[in-house]
Design a protein around this motif. Sequence first.
Motif, PDB file in Angstrom:
ATOM      1  N   HIS A 255       0.845  -1.201   0.000  1.00 27.06           N
ATOM      2  CA  HIS A 255       0.000   0.000   0.000  1.00 27.06           C
ATOM      3  C   HIS A 255       0.879   1.249   0.000  1.00 27.06           C
ATOM      4  O   HIS A 255       0.692   2.164  -0.806  1.00 27.06           O
ATOM      5  CB  HIS A 255      -0.916  -0.043   1.224  1.00 27.06           C
ATOM      6  N   PHE A 256       1.855   1.256   0.886  1.00 27.25           N
ATOM      7  CA  PHE A 256       2.753   2.399   1.019  1.00 27.25           C
ATOM      8  C   PHE A 256       3.577   2.619  -0.256  1.00 27.25           C
ATOM      9  O   PHE A 256       3.638   3.739  -0.786  1.00 27.25           O
ATOM     10  CB  PHE A 256       3.672   2.182   2.223  1.00 27.25           C
ATOM     11  N   LEU A 257       4.199   1.569  -0.759  1.00 28.26           N
ATOM     12  CA  LEU A 257       5.077   1.709  -1.923  1.00 28.26           C
ATOM     13  C   LEU A 257       4.309   2.060  -3.193  1.00 28.26           C
ATOM     14  O   LEU A 257       4.769   2.890  -3.989  1.00 28.26           O
ATOM     15  CB  LEU A 257       5.902   0.438  -2.116  1.00 28.26           C
ATOM     16  N   LEU A 258       3.163   1.435  -3.393  1.00 21.49           N
ATOM     17  CA  LEU A 258       2.357   1.774  -4.567  1.00 21.49           C
ATOM     18  C   LEU A 258       1.853   3.216  -4.496  1.00 21.49           C
ATOM     19  O   LEU A 258       1.828   3.922  -5.514  1.00 21.49           O
ATOM     20  CB  LEU A 258       1.187   0.811  -4.716  1.00 21.49           C
ATOM     21  N   ALA A 259       1.457   3.658  -3.308  1.00 18.27           N
ATOM     22  CA  ALA A 259       0.995   5.041  -3.157  1.00 18.27           C
ATOM     23  C   ALA A 259       2.120   6.024  -3.466  1.00 18.27           C
ATOM     24  O   ALA A 259       1.906   7.027  -4.154  1.00 18.27           O
ATOM     25  CB  ALA A 259       0.455   5.269  -1.749  1.00 18.27           C
ATOM     26  N   ALA A 260       3.317   5.727  -2.977  1.00 15.07           N
ATOM     27  CA  ALA A 260       4.468   6.599  -3.253  1.00 15.07           C
ATOM     28  C   ALA A 260       4.802   6.597  -4.744  1.00 15.07           C
ATOM     29  O   ALA A 260       5.058   7.654  -5.331  1.00 15.07           O
ATOM     30  CB  ALA A 260       5.670   6.145  -2.428  1.00 15.07           C
ATOM     31  N   ALA A 261       4.778   5.422  -5.367  1.00 19.71           N
ATOM     32  CA  ALA A 261       5.063   5.331  -6.806  1.00 19.71           C
ATOM     33  C   ALA A 261       4.015   6.092  -7.615  1.00 19.71           C
ATOM     34  O   ALA A 261       4.346   6.819  -8.562  1.00 19.71           O
ATOM     35  CB  ALA A 261       5.109   3.869  -7.242  1.00 19.71           C
ATOM     36  N   GLY A 262       2.758   5.944  -7.249  1.00 19.43           N
ATOM     37  CA  GLY A 262       1.696   6.655  -7.944  1.00 19.43           C
ATOM     38  C   GLY A 262       1.834   8.160  -7.805  1.00 19.43           C
ATOM     39  O   GLY A 262       1.597   8.909  -8.760  1.00 19.43           O
TER      40      GLY A 262
ATOM     41  N   VAL B 292       4.649   9.797  -7.400  1.00 18.17           N
ATOM     42  CA  VAL B 292       5.759  10.191  -8.272  1.00 18.17           C
ATOM     43  C   VAL B 292       5.284  10.273  -9.719  1.00 18.17           C
ATOM     44  O   VAL B 292       5.597  11.237 -10.436  1.00 18.17           O
ATOM     45  CB  VAL B 292       6.954   9.223  -8.122  1.00 18.17           C
ATOM     46  N   VAL B 293       4.514   9.285 -10.160  1.00 18.57           N
ATOM     47  CA  VAL B 293       3.982   9.312 -11.526  1.00 18.57           C
ATOM     48  C   VAL B 293       3.086  10.541 -11.713  1.00 18.57           C
ATOM     49  O   VAL B 293       3.131  11.199 -12.759  1.00 18.57           O
ATOM     50  CB  VAL B 293       3.224   8.004 -11.862  1.00 18.57           C
TER      51      VAL B 293
ATOM     52  N   ALA C   2      -1.326   9.741 -20.671  1.00 20.18           N
ATOM     53  CA  ALA C   2      -1.002   8.355 -20.323  1.00 20.18           C
ATOM     54  C   ALA C   2      -0.463   8.263 -18.893  1.00 20.18           C
ATOM     55  O   ALA C   2      -0.748   7.294 -18.173  1.00 20.18           O
ATOM     56  CB  ALA C   2       0.018   7.781 -21.304  1.00 20.18           C
ATOM     57  N   LEU C   3       0.262   9.275 -18.462  1.00 24.13           N
ATOM     58  CA  LEU C   3       0.784   9.281 -17.085  1.00 24.13           C
ATOM     59  C   LEU C   3      -0.349   9.481 -16.076  1.00 24.13           C
ATOM     60  O   LEU C   3      -0.331   8.885 -14.991  1.00 24.13           O
ATOM     61  CB  LEU C   3       1.839  10.374 -16.923  1.00 24.13           C
ATOM     62  N   ALA C   4      -1.320  10.297 -16.429  1.00 29.47           N
ATOM     63  CA  ALA C   4      -2.466  10.496 -15.539  1.00 29.47           C
ATOM     64  C   ALA C   4      -3.228   9.187 -15.362  1.00 29.47           C
ATOM     65  O   ALA C   4      -3.614   8.826 -14.243  1.00 29.47           O
ATOM     66  CB  ALA C   4      -3.387  11.586 -16.087  1.00 29.47           C
ATOM     67  N   TRP C   5      -3.450   8.482 -16.465  1.00 28.28           N
ATOM     68  CA  TRP C   5      -4.176   7.212 -16.384  1.00 28.28           C
ATOM     69  C   TRP C   5      -3.355   6.140 -15.670  1.00 28.28           C
ATOM     70  O   TRP C   5      -3.912   5.320 -14.928  1.00 28.28           O
ATOM     71  CB  TRP C   5      -4.606   6.747 -17.774  1.00 28.28           C
ATOM     72  N   THR C   6      -2.044   6.161 -15.856  1.00 27.32           N
ATOM     73  CA  THR C   6      -1.181   5.222 -15.130  1.00 27.32           C
ATOM     74  C   THR C   6      -1.267   5.492 -13.639  1.00 27.32           C
ATOM     75  O   THR C   6      -1.398   4.561 -12.826  1.00 27.32           O
ATOM     76  CB  THR C   6       0.279   5.348 -15.612  1.00 27.32           C
ATOM     77  N   SER C   7      -1.211   6.753 -13.278  1.00 28.46           N
ATOM     78  CA  SER C   7      -1.324   7.137 -11.869  1.00 28.46           C
ATOM     79  C   SER C   7      -2.666   6.707 -11.292  1.00 28.46           C
ATOM     80  O   SER C   7      -2.745   6.209 -10.168  1.00 28.46           O
ATOM     81  CB  SER C   7      -1.140   8.651 -11.760  1.00 28.46           C
TER      82      SER C   7
END
Length: 142
Positions: free
Chosen positions: A47-54, A56-57, A68-73
């Motif tokens: 949860h923590f790592l995915l939230a941080a990665a999102g 950053v994206v 595409a970055l918005a949809w990836t996020s």
Amino acid sequence: MDIAALVAWVVTALGGFVLLARWIARGGLRQQQTGTTRFPAPVVFGHFLLAAAGLVVWIVYLAADRSALAWTSFGILVAVALLGFTMFVRWVPVYRTAPPAAGEETTPAERHLPVPVVAAHGLLGAATLVLVLLAALGVGGS
């Protein structure tokens, strides 16, 4: 909309840091071996790592303005929300049990999470999800 999503995400993250620090400080990692905690470490840290990665994206999206970055996020944020909801569902029964006796070692670490922070984190997380979706759809301009 983009900046509102960023602000909501950062404030949500601050609440998440408080919850994570409290869970670790109350022995959440040590309780993995005994099974006392109802929060599996991979779910908590995922949860923590995915939230941080999102996040950053999302910041890269704000700089590059690529849809595409918005949809990836947004996709990452959906996974984050599912993990968060999983933890919430596991937390509710622990919170509803009778308070532990003083010094009792079998108390799950998540029993010590402050209810207002849990509620604010969840509500702000949901708001962030909606704001990111609206921004990805182009509502409110970029």
